[in-house]
Write an enzyme that holds these catalytic residues in place. Sequence first.
Site, PDB file in Angstrom:
ATOM      1  N   SER A 160     -56.121  36.005   0.899  1.00  0.00           N
ATOM      2  CA  SER A 160     -56.417  34.578   1.046  1.00  0.00           C
ATOM      3  C   SER A 160     -55.455  33.668   0.276  1.00  0.00           C
ATOM      4  O   SER A 160     -55.871  32.645  -0.277  1.00  0.00           O
ATOM      5  CB  SER A 160     -57.879  34.290   0.674  1.00  0.00           C
ATOM      6  OG  SER A 160     -58.758  35.021   1.519  1.00  0.00           O
ATOM      7  N   GLU A 163     -53.728  43.935  -3.313  1.00  0.00           N
ATOM      8  CA  GLU A 163     -54.589  43.177  -2.402  1.00  0.00           C
ATOM      9  C   GLU A 163     -56.037  43.634  -2.569  1.00  0.00           C
ATOM     10  O   GLU A 163     -56.438  44.658  -1.978  1.00  0.00           O
ATOM     11  CB  GLU A 163     -54.166  43.418  -0.949  1.00  0.00           C
ATOM     12  CG  GLU A 163     -52.733  43.006  -0.644  1.00  0.00           C
ATOM     13  CD  GLU A 163     -52.527  42.694   0.828  1.00  0.00           C
ATOM     14  OE1 GLU A 163     -52.023  41.605   1.115  1.00  0.00           O
ATOM     15  OE2 GLU A 163     -52.901  43.504   1.693  1.00  0.00           O
ATOM     16  N   ASN A 192     -47.591  38.858   6.619  1.00  0.00           N
ATOM     17  CA  ASN A 192     -48.049  40.007   7.399  1.00  0.00           C
ATOM     18  C   ASN A 192     -48.813  39.439   8.592  1.00  0.00           C
ATOM     19  O   ASN A 192     -49.929  38.964   8.444  1.00  0.00           O
ATOM     20  CB  ASN A 192     -48.951  40.894   6.525  1.00  0.00           C
ATOM     21  CG  ASN A 192     -49.594  42.014   7.319  1.00  0.00           C
ATOM     22  OD1 ASN A 192     -49.232  42.265   8.467  1.00  0.00           O
ATOM     23  ND2 ASN A 192     -50.559  42.704   6.702  1.00  0.00           N
ATOM     24  N   GLU A 196     -56.224  47.875   5.598  1.00  0.00           N
ATOM     25  CA  GLU A 196     -56.760  48.001   6.958  1.00  0.00           C
ATOM     26  C   GLU A 196     -56.384  49.358   7.555  1.00  0.00           C
ATOM     27  O   GLU A 196     -57.141  49.941   8.328  1.00  0.00           O
ATOM     28  CB  GLU A 196     -56.265  46.827   7.823  1.00  0.00           C
ATOM     29  CG  GLU A 196     -56.987  45.536   7.442  1.00  0.00           C
ATOM     30  CD  GLU A 196     -56.190  44.265   7.643  1.00  0.00           C
ATOM     31  OE1 GLU A 196     -55.176  44.277   8.365  1.00  0.00           O
ATOM     32  OE2 GLU A 196     -56.585  43.234   7.046  1.00  0.00           O
ATOM     33  N   LYS A 248     -50.051  40.974  10.999  1.00  0.00           N
ATOM     34  CA  LYS A 248     -51.078  41.896  11.514  1.00  0.00           C
ATOM     35  C   LYS A 248     -50.938  41.983  13.043  1.00  0.00           C
ATOM     36  O   LYS A 248     -49.817  41.910  13.541  1.00  0.00           O
ATOM     37  CB  LYS A 248     -52.468  41.475  11.047  1.00  0.00           C
ATOM     38  CG  LYS A 248     -52.508  41.308   9.514  1.00  0.00           C
ATOM     39  CD  LYS A 248     -53.870  41.171   8.917  1.00  0.00           C
ATOM     40  CE  LYS A 248     -53.747  41.029   7.400  1.00  0.00           C
ATOM     41  NZ  LYS A 248     -55.049  40.983   6.716  1.00  0.00           N
ATOM     42  N   GLY A 264     -58.780  38.008   4.103  1.00  0.00           N
ATOM     43  CA  GLY A 264     -59.343  37.356   5.283  1.00  0.00           C
ATOM     44  C   GLY A 264     -60.714  36.749   5.046  1.00  0.00           C
ATOM     45  O   GLY A 264     -61.414  36.399   5.994  1.00  0.00           O
ATOM     46  N   HIS A 268     -51.491  49.626   3.917  1.00  0.00           N
ATOM     47  CA  HIS A 268     -52.337  48.429   3.907  1.00  0.00           C
ATOM     48  C   HIS A 268     -53.802  48.871   3.949  1.00  0.00           C
ATOM     49  O   HIS A 268     -54.136  49.872   4.601  1.00  0.00           O
ATOM     50  CB  HIS A 268     -52.006  47.530   5.105  1.00  0.00           C
ATOM     51  CG  HIS A 268     -52.657  46.182   5.007  1.00  0.00           C
ATOM     52  ND1 HIS A 268     -53.979  45.983   5.318  1.00  0.00           N
ATOM     53  CD2 HIS A 268     -52.173  44.991   4.578  1.00  0.00           C
ATOM     54  CE1 HIS A 268     -54.286  44.700   5.093  1.00  0.00           C
ATOM     55  NE2 HIS A 268     -53.208  44.082   4.642  1.00  0.00           N
TER      56      HIS A 268
HETATM   57  P1  13P Z   1     -55.167  37.157   4.279  1.00  0.00           P
HETATM   58  O1  13P Z   1     -54.049  36.373   3.655  1.00  0.00           O
HETATM   59  O2  13P Z   1     -55.467  36.763   5.692  1.00  0.00           O
HETATM   60  O3  13P Z   1     -56.355  37.213   3.383  1.00  0.00           O
HETATM   61  O4  13P Z   1     -54.618  38.679   4.400  1.00  0.00           O
HETATM   62  C1  13P Z   1     -54.059  39.274   3.301  1.00  0.00           C
HETATM   63  C2  13P Z   1     -53.401  40.531   3.747  1.00  0.00           C
HETATM   64  O5  13P Z   1     -54.065  41.490   4.103  1.00  0.00           O
HETATM   65  C3  13P Z   1     -51.942  40.557   3.797  1.00  0.00           C
HETATM   66  O6  13P Z   1     -51.473  41.866   3.995  1.00  0.00           O
END
Ligand code: 13P
Length: 249
Positions: free
Chosen positions: A212, A166, A9, A96, A11, A172, A94
């Site tokens: 992560s 997740e 992803n 976010e 982002k 992150g 997601h």
């Molecule tokens: P990270 O791998 O940067 O922690 O992000 C995970 C994520 O949100 C994937 O959709």
Amino acid sequence: MRRKVIAGNWKMNMLPNEAMEYIETFSKLVKDTENEVILCVPYTDLFYALMGAQDTNIKIGAQNMHFEEKGAYTGEVSGKMLKAIGVEYVIIGHSERRQYFAETDETVNKKVKAAFANDLKPIVCVGETLEQREAGETEKIITSQTRLALEGLTDSQVKNVIIAYEPIWAIGTGKTATSDDANNSIKAIREEIRSIYGEEVSENIIIQYGGSVKSSNAKELFETSDIDGGLVGGASLVPDEFAKIVNYK
Ligand code: 13P
């Protein structure tokens, strides 16, 4: 045996030229994998990524979509539009988007239905916050998010959903859930699906872990009983690193 599905992803990262360069390098590194490889890229990269991924084993996904097919929704992109250019997957709900763009279990469910109506495969994200985890509510939250996201789907549709567990506190932050913890949460999601849709669906549905994931922890996570691959953010931005995750064995 369920296959492993490993999705990146990106982002809000990567310009079209960067996406093209990335895919040229990355496709060579993952060409021999048995695992399914997906890159979920920003809307503005989709067309370039689809071109670059032609004749490779890389599938392309979007990171969101609207649930309506068309209309007065300034700034939105529909499932029909994604399908029309050849996109196969779409991330839905997601954390976010739930946190910053007010997505709810209800809109997530509408989007999942719209994805199927347009022959797109949804990657549905669920996960608890740190406060919810500390209050001992992890299982309650993730099973309820799962149930509500899938409400009204047929058994055969549910079998084709990918769920990404997740935990929000692990995204992150460099903090990964332990493989045991992540596996137990995913088992709880699978059990919820079994109780509603039966054994066959629950044994076949792909449930990923995200938060992560790196090349240094991918093997331990992906070799547990119930984790069927990963949804990878930061570490998917570097072709070498993401290829190591895809080729984790
Ligand atoms: P990270 O791998 O940067 O922690 O992000 C995970 C994520 O949100 C994937 O959709």
